[in-house]
Motif scaffolding. Structure first.
Motif, mmCIF file in Angstrom:
data_model
loop_
_atom_site.group_PDB
_atom_site.id
_atom_site.type_symbol
_atom_site.label_atom_id
_atom_site.label_comp_id
_atom_site.label_asym_id
_atom_site.label_seq_id
_atom_site.Cartn_x
_atom_site.Cartn_y
_atom_site.Cartn_z
ATOM 1 N N THR A 203 -5.698 -7.380 2.913
ATOM 2 C CA THR A 203 -4.982 -6.749 3.284
ATOM 3 C C THR A 203 -3.517 -7.921 3.791
ATOM 4 N N VAL A 204 -2.033 -6.586 3.389
ATOM 5 C CA VAL A 204 -0.725 -7.909 4.319
ATOM 6 C C VAL A 204 -1.234 -7.964 5.432
ATOM 7 N N ILE A 281 6.561 -3.035 3.796
ATOM 8 C CA ILE A 281 5.758 -2.890 3.192
ATOM 9 C C ILE A 281 4.190 -2.235 4.070
ATOM 10 N N THR A 285 -1.967 -2.501 2.269
ATOM 11 C CA THR A 285 -1.932 -2.670 1.079
ATOM 12 C C THR A 285 -2.282 -3.956 0.620
ATOM 13 N N LEU A 287 -3.289 -7.249 -1.369
ATOM 14 C CA LEU A 287 -2.939 -8.357 -1.863
ATOM 15 C C LEU A 287 -2.370 -9.069 -3.163
ATOM 16 N N GLN A 290 0.497 -5.511 -3.801
ATOM 17 C CA GLN A 290 1.410 -6.003 -2.788
ATOM 18 C C GLN A 290 1.952 -7.065 -3.695
ATOM 19 N N LYS A 293 4.010 -5.471 -6.384
ATOM 20 C CA LYS A 293 5.251 -4.851 -5.893
ATOM 21 C C LYS A 293 6.574 -5.628 -5.767
ATOM 22 N N PHE A 294 5.955 -7.286 -5.532
ATOM 23 C CA PHE A 294 7.287 -8.531 -5.163
ATOM 24 C C PHE A 294 7.104 -8.726 -6.651
ATOM 25 N N VAL A 304 5.390 -5.412 7.239
ATOM 26 C CA VAL A 304 4.631 -4.681 7.317
ATOM 27 C C VAL A 304 5.453 -3.086 8.109
#
Length: 425
Positions: A203-204, A281, A285, A287, A290, A293-294, A304
């Motif tokens: 995760t982030v 973010i 979330t 990776l 994400q 999404k980026f 975050v």
């Protein structure tokens, strides 16, 4: 049979055992072949792969054909063996001939050909598919009749012949395939592929720069100080905030600031007009999510935030890519090697802010990663208190000595991995 000589019966028996070995080897070769490599060869118009793929498309008919042929051959071999034994040794020889034939079939018509086919499935399956395809055409009515009976029995048991295990791999299975690829893939390529597969499990929060390490510029400061911070920044994108990091204005690209300088329009007002909106973010979330999404949002960094909207840290596109390809030489964040220092006595001095996941990955250690993200947090959770220096604990079998505590944080820890005994605490 009485008109056939004993020598000829031995020849026929040898041929039948050979045919039995062919059916046994063909079955193992066809079922052991790598389905993904088969699809690859099929796309390259490999004739043998196309034949094998067509046969495997209907496994009930293929197995039925092989078993019909194998059983017919073995039955005839048994009959001929009995006749030979009767001629040579009388009634007593029939019993012992059965035992001998069982041993011969087991060794020469079962174990040996199946082992060979399991080791070299393509070399067995591709040429064998020619004969099996021809036999399937010749014996098709008989195969259909047998399959109809067996499918009826399966239907009574509540099993449909159409139910078939899908040959799709989970991410864990794909990871195993990559790790077991050996010389087929370079070690660096293996690491990259495994890194891609690991994105969904990370995760982030695992890779973010934590809140207390965020660097930004307070736009309420004096203009000269803001100019100095911008010109001395080690980052191409700089956070801007009012008074504290919770009141984020956005971020500015140093390139935009330099453009303003070149036009002699560099003031606080023009700087604020160059500010770009920050991307937020949600914590937790994965990776892989994400990264997409980026890509869709055309963003390269984000803050975050937790469920209350409080800022927890910062994640960049480069941070995610480093999980795949490894650290970039241009990264400004401290690497694991900078945070873990080996000592002459074999112990390691570790920065308390080092992330547990990165330390495990770099040092091949086994600290738990399902809780706190840093070594400091791991020890605090274990002790349920802020310790004093020179305190020793054991976590997941590793002896740890707390060297320095400052500002309610463990700054430095000594780890003695050589004393790891596998004890879980």
């Amino acid at each position: 049979m009485d008109n056939i000589s004993t020598d000829m019966l031995f020849v026929v028996l040898g041929i039948l055992i050979f045919i039995s070995a062919y059916f046994s080897g063909s079955e193992t070769g066809m079922m052991s072949i790598n389905r993904y490599r088969l699809k690859h060869l099929e796309k390259q118009n490999h004739r043998g792969a196309k034949r094998v793929s067509k046969l495997l498309a209907k496994p009930d008919k293929l197995i039925g054909l092989i078993l019909i042929g194998n059983n017919l051959v073995n039955i005839f071999a048994t009959l001929i063996t009995g006749i030979i034994a009767q001629r040579l040794y009388g009634d007593a020889g029939v019993f012992y001939s059965g035992l001998l034939l069982t041993l011969v079939i087991l060794i020469f018509a079962e174990i040996t050909p199946k082992t060979l086919a399991a080791l070299y499935p393509e070399k067995v399956a591709f040429p064998s598919s020619l004969i099996l395809t021809l036999l399937l055409k010749l014996l098709y009515p008989f195969v259909i009749a047998v399959n109809w009976i067996t499918n009826g029995i399966l239907a009574i048991l509540g099993i449909s012949s159409e139910q078939r295990e899908q040959h799709s791999l989970s991410s864990e299975e794909l990871r195993t395939v990559v790790n077991e690829s050996g010389a087929l893939l370079k070690a660096q390529d293996q690491d990259m592929l495994v890194g891609i597969l690991d994105l969904e499990n990370v995760t982030v929060e695992d890779i973010m720069i934590p809140r207390n390490e965020l660097v930004g510029i307070d736009i309420n400061n004096e203009w000269k100080r803001i100019q100095k911070q911008l010109t001395q920044s080690n980052h191409t994108r700089v956070l801007l905030y009012r008074d504290n990091i919770d009141d984020v204005v956005g971020y500015v690209h140093v390139r935009d600031a330099l453009r303003l300088v070149s036009k002699e329009q560099f003031t606080k007002a023009t700087l604020l007009r160059a500010v770009r909106e920050i991307y937020f973010i949600p914590e937790g979330t994965p990776l892989n999510v994400q990264l997409l999404k980026f890509q869709h949002a055309k963003e390269r960094l984000g803050l975050v935030v937790d469920e209350y909207g409080d800022i927890q840290g910062l994640v960049t596109l480069e941070d995610i890519l480093e999980e795949i390809v490894g650290d970039f030489t241009t990264t400004m964040t401290p690497t694991t090697s900078d945070e873990v220092n080996i000592q002459p006595d074999g112990s390691y001095l570790v920065d308390g802010s080092a992330t547990v996941r990165d330390v495990n990955k770099e040092m091949t250690w086994n600290f738990p990663t399902d809780g706190p993200k840093t070594i400091n947090g791991l020890i605090l959770e274990y002790l349920e208190d802020i310790p004093e220096a020179n305190l020793s604990v054991r976590i997941s079998g590793y002896p740890l000595e707390i060297i320095e505590v400052k500002d309610n944080m463990i700054k430095t820890v000594r780890i003695l991995p050589d004393f790891y005994d596998g004890i879980k605490t």
